[in-house]
Design an enzyme around this catalytic site. Structure first.
Site, short mmCIF file in Angstrom:
data_model
loop_
_atom_site.label_atom_id
_atom_site.label_comp_id
_atom_site.label_asym_id
_atom_site.label_seq_id
_atom_site.Cartn_x
_atom_site.Cartn_y
_atom_site.Cartn_z
N CYS A 194 0.84 -1.20 0.00
CA CYS A 194 0.00 0.00 0.00
C CYS A 194 0.88 1.25 0.00
O CYS A 194 1.48 1.57 -1.01
CB CYS A 194 -0.98 -0.03 1.17
SG CYS A 194 -2.35 1.15 1.01
N HIS A 197 -3.54 -5.29 -0.28
CA HIS A 197 -3.02 -5.79 1.00
C HIS A 197 -3.03 -7.32 0.98
O HIS A 197 -4.07 -7.93 1.22
CB HIS A 197 -3.89 -5.28 2.15
CG HIS A 197 -3.71 -3.83 2.45
ND1 HIS A 197 -2.83 -3.36 3.38
CD2 HIS A 197 -4.29 -2.74 1.89
CE1 HIS A 197 -2.87 -2.04 3.41
NE2 HIS A 197 -3.75 -1.63 2.51
N GLU A 219 -1.92 -9.30 3.18
CA GLU A 219 -2.24 -9.79 4.52
C GLU A 219 -3.73 -9.72 4.83
O GLU A 219 -4.19 -10.27 5.83
CB GLU A 219 -1.44 -9.02 5.58
CG GLU A 219 -2.00 -7.66 5.97
CD GLU A 219 -1.71 -6.55 4.96
OE1 GLU A 219 -2.02 -5.38 5.25
OE2 GLU A 219 -1.16 -6.84 3.86
N ASP A 257 -21.85 -8.27 17.42
CA ASP A 257 -22.11 -7.38 18.55
C ASP A 257 -21.55 -8.06 19.80
O ASP A 257 -22.03 -9.13 20.21
CB ASP A 257 -23.61 -7.15 18.71
CG ASP A 257 -24.18 -6.31 17.58
OD1 ASP A 257 -23.40 -5.64 16.88
OD2 ASP A 257 -25.41 -6.33 17.40
N ASP A 276 -26.75 5.56 13.47
CA ASP A 276 -27.90 4.82 13.99
C ASP A 276 -29.13 5.72 14.01
O ASP A 276 -29.48 6.29 15.05
CB ASP A 276 -27.62 4.31 15.41
CG ASP A 276 -26.55 3.25 15.45
OD1 ASP A 276 -26.58 2.34 14.61
OD2 ASP A 276 -25.67 3.32 16.33
#
Length: 559
Positions: A82, A195, A197, A244, A409
């Protein structure tokens, strides 16, 4: 194996995943801590997640820049990732907000790094895209035909292909009509815009091929490939899984899910009618399952951290550390990314320091919720002035906008007509199936903070636009009305926000079956869609979602 990898960690974002990817290939690592170590290295890997200015400033102030130039001029084995690729070029326009100025790079490759045109495409370029080979390389020996499956990109700036640098091009990639260099190689110097990885098995195969060819001395044995200029790649739509995470009543971290943010069982307690925290599994093991099943990204959302200390929230940091050992797709963490005062010592930690802890633990992106709403309110109150001190600004300046996600939200406020609403709010029309309790066919989306417990006088579109201006690189767009309902995503909300900003939008809240993903991708401009409960409960498999997408003409990454 005798080869030791020298890692040049200048303080970038998620370097832990690079370390884990290297060790998973069987190689040991030493850290470069002084310029003198550069000349002694067998091979250098330079990972970069952050801003060009930050990277070059660190290289210059530490004296690494001249040592690197000498190392590269001697054609020594090198892999830049990157920013580790972008800094090889002569300069970049990624210099604060001044796109007319250029910041010098290492000057190894001819050309200048410039920003994608956000009037023609969403910026940053985030997600899984393909590559088209311009050379064969031993580094690509484990990738079929040297044109791999999709790999993971996250960047706002790119290096154009020119006559002067064409012999450096290892692969190119297309992002919505723009061709650019996605990897380079000349001799033993190699670098990728993507990337490895974070690119699953394909990325690990690239790293393995690179390191093995350094070890056996064949890395420089490249051969040009006939290139068809009409070949193009395509960014696929992402399927994101959210976990969550919160402590249960015994203090253990569990993955939970509920309706309208209520995560407790309903009928365990005869008096209150509410039981213990719903436990759908352990975070690390559940995330590993989703990685194996083909999730394109995984988000850990610490849903109670607004009431708890973040810096000392060691269990969540340990979740990231453990997950990043075996999960090689992007990891996002959210919850409590804000300035924080330690209740015992009184020490104040900035939002940047809090985010840095999460990055060091293995996060690729951090998600900011309530703090982004407060920042948006201040932004509009000041007439659109930036202070440079908000969490969005400080974190994006240090780590790049691609590392900052804003989670919004909102909940619907139904109205009879647009004239009933303050002009500062964006009003959307609703179809008959989404009408309000009194038949209202309009609404605006009121943002909430503190986990949905407090409503603010600002709409989702306003927060999204302010967040983009302040440094967010992506929007995670939830809807309290749809959460846990399994009736599909809120298309009206997704359309309103995704057409108001140029950064990518992730649709969230409401998915209950495979077709809901295909529907939102067809009907709106979102680049990714997220679900949680339906995957946790094994009602729907990730593979089946992607098969439905492909059958509907929507590109997906199939593993």
């Amino acid at each position: 194996m005798t080869l030791t990898v020298s890692l040049l960690d200048y303080g970038a974002g998620n370097v832990r995943s690079v370390r884990n990817a290297i060790t998973s290939c069987g190689y040991s690592i030493i850290d470069i801590t002084s310029p003198s170590q550069i000349d002694q290295a067998d091979v250098i890997i330079f990972p970069g997640v952050g801003s060009y200015e930050s990277a070059m400033t660190v290289l210059q102030t530490t004296g690494y820049d001249n040592a690197l130039r000498a190392y590269l001029a001697a054609d020594r084995p090198y892999l830049g990732i990157c920013l580790g690729m972008q800094t090889l070029f002569e300069s970049s326009t990624e210099y604060k907000d001044d796109q007319s100025s250029e910041l010098p790079g290492l000057g190894v490759i001819p050309g200048h790094v410039i920003k994608f045109d956000e009037t023609k495409r969403s910026v940053p370029h985030i997600g899984w895209n393909g590559t088209i080979a311009h050379q064969s390389s031993p580094a690509m020996k484990y990738i079929k035909d040297h044109n791999g499956d999709e790999v993971y990109f996250v960047h706002s700036y790119y290096a154009p292909i020119t006559d002067a640098n064409s012999k450096w091009v290892l692969t190119r990639t297309t992002y919505e009509g723009q061709e650019y260099i996605s990897s380079v190689q000349k001799g033993n110097v190699c670098a990728t815009q993507f990337h490895p990885e974070k690119s699953g098995k394909t990325g690990l195969n690239f790293l393995k091929g690179f390191l093995e060819s350094v070890e056996d001395g064949t890395l420089s044995n490249t051969t040009p490939i006939a290139v068809n200029p009409t070949d193009h790649t395509e960014l696929v739509k992402r399927v994101v899984v959210a976990l969550d995470v919160r402590s249960n009543d015994n203090g253990d971290l569990v993955v939970t899910k509920g309706d309208q943010y209520d995560v407790r069982e309903k009928d365990d307690d005869a008096v209150t009618g509410r039981g213990g925290v719903r436990n759908l599994g352990k975070p690390v093991s559940l995330a590993a399952r989703y990685y194996d099943e083909g999730a394109d990204e995984i988000a850990f959302l610490n849903i109670t951290s607004f009431r708890q200390g973040v810096i000392e929230d060691m269990p969540m940091l340990q979740v990231l550390e453990e997950a990043s050992k075996s999960i090689f797709v992007p990891l996002t963490v959210g919850g409590g990314i804000r300035s924080y005062t330690d209740p015992e010592s009184g020490k104040v930690y900035s939002a940047l320091e809090v985010a840095s802890r999460y990055f060091r633990a293995g996060a690729d992106k951090i998600s900011i919720g309530s703090d982004a709403v407060y920042a948006a309110e201040d932004y509009y109150a000041s007439g659109g002035k930036k202070t440079g001190e908000t969490s969005l600004e400080t974190i994006s300046h240090r780590y790049g906008v691609q590392a900052v996600v804003v989670s919004i939200d909102p909940k619907r406020v139904y109205v009879a007509s647009p004239e009933c609403v303050d002009k500062k709010h964006t009003v959307v029309s609703l179809d008959e199936s989404q009408a309000g309790p009194n038949g209202e066919r309009y609404c605006w989306y009121q943002c909430t903070v503190k986990g949905g417990r407090e409503a603010k006088d600002i709409c989702a579109v306003s927060v999204a636009k302010a967040s983009e201006a302040l440094g967010a690189g992506e929007i995670m767009l939830n809807c309290i009305d749809m959460d846990g309902q399994c009736n599909g995503f809120d298309h009206a909300l997704m359309t309103a926000v995704s057409t108001a900003v140029t950064i990518p939008v992730i649709a969230s809240s409401g998915a209950g079956k495979e077709s809901h993903f295909s529907d939102v991708f067809k009907a709106t401009k979102v680049q990714a869609a997220l679900a949680a409960g339906m995957f946790h409960r094994k009602e729907v498999e990730i593979g089946n979602v992607k098969k439905h997408m492909e059958a509907s003409g929507i590109r997906a990454r199939i593993v």
